[in-house]
Design a protein around this motif. Structure first.
Motif, PDB file in Angstrom:
ATOM      1  N   LYS A 199      36.268  -2.778  -7.740  1.00 23.48           N
ATOM      2  CA  LYS A 199      36.075  -3.369  -6.420  1.00 23.48           C
ATOM      3  C   LYS A 199      35.222  -4.629  -6.481  1.00 23.48           C
ATOM      4  O   LYS A 199      35.249  -5.456  -5.584  1.00 23.48           O
ATOM      5  N   TYR A 200      34.411  -4.762  -7.517  1.00 22.76           N
ATOM      6  CA  TYR A 200      33.434  -5.844  -7.580  1.00 22.76           C
ATOM      7  C   TYR A 200      33.535  -6.558  -8.925  1.00 22.76           C
ATOM      8  O   TYR A 200      34.122  -6.052  -9.869  1.00 22.76           O
ATOM      9  N   VAL A 260      38.597 -11.387   7.213  1.00 26.21           N
ATOM     10  CA  VAL A 260      37.525 -11.647   6.246  1.00 26.21           C
ATOM     11  C   VAL A 260      37.286 -10.413   5.388  1.00 26.21           C
ATOM     12  O   VAL A 260      37.108 -10.514   4.159  1.00 26.21           O
ATOM     13  N   ILE A 261      37.302  -9.232   6.003  1.00 32.16           N
ATOM     14  CA  ILE A 261      37.115  -7.991   5.243  1.00 32.16           C
ATOM     15  C   ILE A 261      38.238  -7.829   4.228  1.00 32.16           C
ATOM     16  O   ILE A 261      38.002  -7.472   3.062  1.00 32.16           O
ATOM     17  N   GLY A 262      39.468  -8.101   4.664  1.00 30.39           N
ATOM     18  CA  GLY A 262      40.600  -7.981   3.749  1.00 30.39           C
ATOM     19  C   GLY A 262      40.495  -8.928   2.570  1.00 30.39           C
ATOM     20  O   GLY A 262      40.785  -8.552   1.428  1.00 30.39           O
ATOM     21  N   GLU A 263      40.058 -10.169   2.836  1.00 31.26           N
ATOM     22  CA  GLU A 263      39.922 -11.139   1.753  1.00 31.26           C
ATOM     23  C   GLU A 263      38.767 -10.776   0.825  1.00 31.26           C
ATOM     24  O   GLU A 263      38.820 -11.038  -0.382  1.00 31.26           O
ATOM     25  N   CYS A 264      37.728 -10.168   1.358  1.00 29.86           N
ATOM     26  CA  CYS A 264      36.629  -9.696   0.503  1.00 29.86           C
ATOM     27  C   CYS A 264      37.145  -8.662  -0.497  1.00 29.86           C
ATOM     28  O   CYS A 264      36.778  -8.677  -1.676  1.00 29.86           O
ATOM     29  N   ASP A 301      31.489  -2.326   2.493  1.00 29.64           N
ATOM     30  CA  ASP A 301      31.467  -0.886   2.722  1.00 29.64           C
ATOM     31  C   ASP A 301      31.931  -0.624   4.145  1.00 29.64           C
ATOM     32  O   ASP A 301      32.377  -1.543   4.849  1.00 29.64           O
ATOM     33  N   LYS A 302      31.823   0.620   4.591  1.00 32.38           N
ATOM     34  CA  LYS A 302      32.338   0.986   5.908  1.00 32.38           C
ATOM     35  C   LYS A 302      31.576   0.335   7.047  1.00 32.38           C
ATOM     36  O   LYS A 302      32.058   0.300   8.180  1.00 32.38           O
ATOM     37  N   GLU A 303      30.372  -0.185   6.757  1.00 25.13           N
ATOM     38  CA  GLU A 303      29.568  -0.825   7.793  1.00 25.13           C
ATOM     39  C   GLU A 303      29.825  -2.325   7.895  1.00 25.13           C
ATOM     40  O   GLU A 303      29.443  -2.948   8.880  1.00 25.13           O
TER      41      GLU A 303
END
Length: 377
Positions: A15-16, A264-268, A276-278
């Motif tokens: 993921k990272y 933005v979340i999807g591109e991250c 994370d979920k937050e």
């Protein structure tokens, strides 16, 4: 093996990616593993020392040394607490266990450490590390391995998340302290913002606001990701910003504000940046706050947060454009004078930045600034 598999455990999707060696990993446990110990240890060590360097800019070397002592003492106290918790009953029943005063042994250790660090450049992580004892290094290492080192890192100052107060009635000619504190905390607004009517003769599309939301969500993510230190390396910051902001990178148009933030979340996730979920809720809240402006400061400052954020983005783009020219110039000079050493040029690993894109992004932000000042917002 899947190219996106974790390079540490090999059996999970990564993921990272490590900001130091760029290796893909799936969790904090893998990042802190023995195979990757050098990067994780170096990362935390540099962040702790960088925090001391910031304090040193505002005080003398003795205060910085004191801060180092406090950090090491906190590490030792945490280790002591962990040892006590592992005992059967002792710590819970000790009425003096919560005391913060150091005993004579602690004070002697602090004095001894202060002497060792006297005259040492606290901005240099390697020098500080070399002057620690083996026991102190071991304590620091245990702090890294159990994850508690993250508690030592400074929390970023999120300028739009602070509380501000400006009374409705203010002096006519003199700026009040309340106003000065508000304006000082926010990035400076660009001067000479164009009128929207000079750029766009007709009424703008409602999608403009949604597109701005996409830019703001990307900005707030990057701001938090870099712990607020976004101007230290503008080129790296902007490359990260463009990687998660489709409106700037590819002129994507969004139909709703929710879609703009979710993008933005999807591109991250696509770029293997930590979420994370937050994260989605945090970014939505950030965007709403930037659009709404500071509470308790009156209508006069309703647009301040939005103008400040867009101005900060414009400044980042401008600085990145300048840095990119310098990098290109150095690379060309090296290639011309010494082709064999051209590969040794310290060039950032840029995946999304190029000169023409930066020019286009600056023009787009200028348009958004004009929109933010217009009657349509």
């Amino acid at each position: 093996m899947n190219e996106e598999s974790c390079k540490i455990c090999f059996n999970k999707n990564a993921k990272y990616n490590c900001p130091r060696c760029n290796i893909l990993y799936c969790s904090v446990k893998c990042y802190q593993s023995q195979q990757h110990l050098e990067c994780s240890e170096g990362f935390y060590r540099e962040n702790v020392v960088e925090e001391l360097a910031l304090q040193k800019a505002e005080a003398d070397a003795s205060k910085s040394t004191k801060s180092m002592l406090e950090i090491l003492q906190r590490i030792e106290q945490t280790d002591a607490q962990l040892d006590e918790e592992s005992d059967s009953e002792g710590a819970a029943s000790d009425p003096e266990g919560d005391g913060e005063e150091l005993d004579s042994d602690d004070e002697a250790q602090a004095d001894e450490l202060a002497n060792r660090l006297n005259g040492i450049d606290l901005d240099n992580a390697a020098q500080v590390w070399d002057h620690l004892t083996s026991a102190e290094k071991e304590e620091f290492q245990r702090f890294i391995e159990n994850g508690d080192i993250a508690k030592m890192l400074p929390e970023p100052t999120i300028w739009w998340a602070q509380e501000y107060k400006v009374d409705l009635v203010q002096p006519a000619e003199v700026r009040s302290q309340q106003e000065a504190e508000l304006l000082e905390a926010c990035p400076k607004v660009v001067k000479n913002i164009q009128k929207l009517s000079d750029i766009l003769p007709n009424a703008p599309s409602p999608a403009v606001r949604h597109n701005i939301a996409n830019v703001l969500a990307a900005y707030t993510f990057v701001y938090r990701y870099f712990l607020g230190d976004v101007h230290e390396n503008a080129l790296e910051t902007v490359d990260c910003l463009l990687s998660v902001c489709l409106n700037l990178k590819s002129s994507t148009v969004f139909d709703t504000e929710q879609m703009a933030v979710t993008s933005v979340i999807g591109e991250c996730c696509n770029q293997q940046l930590p979420t994370d979920k937050e994260t989605a809720a945090v970014l939505r809240s950030d965007v709403q706050i930037l659009f709404a402006g500071p509470k308790g400061c009156g209508k006069q400052y309703r647009r301040l947060f939005l103008l400040s954020a867009l101005s900060d983005i414009r400044q980042l783009l401008t600085h990145a454009k300048r840095e990119l020219k310098e990098v290109d110039s150095i690379a060309k000079e090296k290639a011309t004078t010494a082709p064999s050493s051209a590969m040794n040029v310290d060039v950032p690993d840029l995946k999304h930045v190029d000169g023409q894109l930066l020019k286009n992004c600056i023009k787009k932000i200028d348009f958004y600034l004009a929109y933010a000042r217009s009657q349509y917002l």
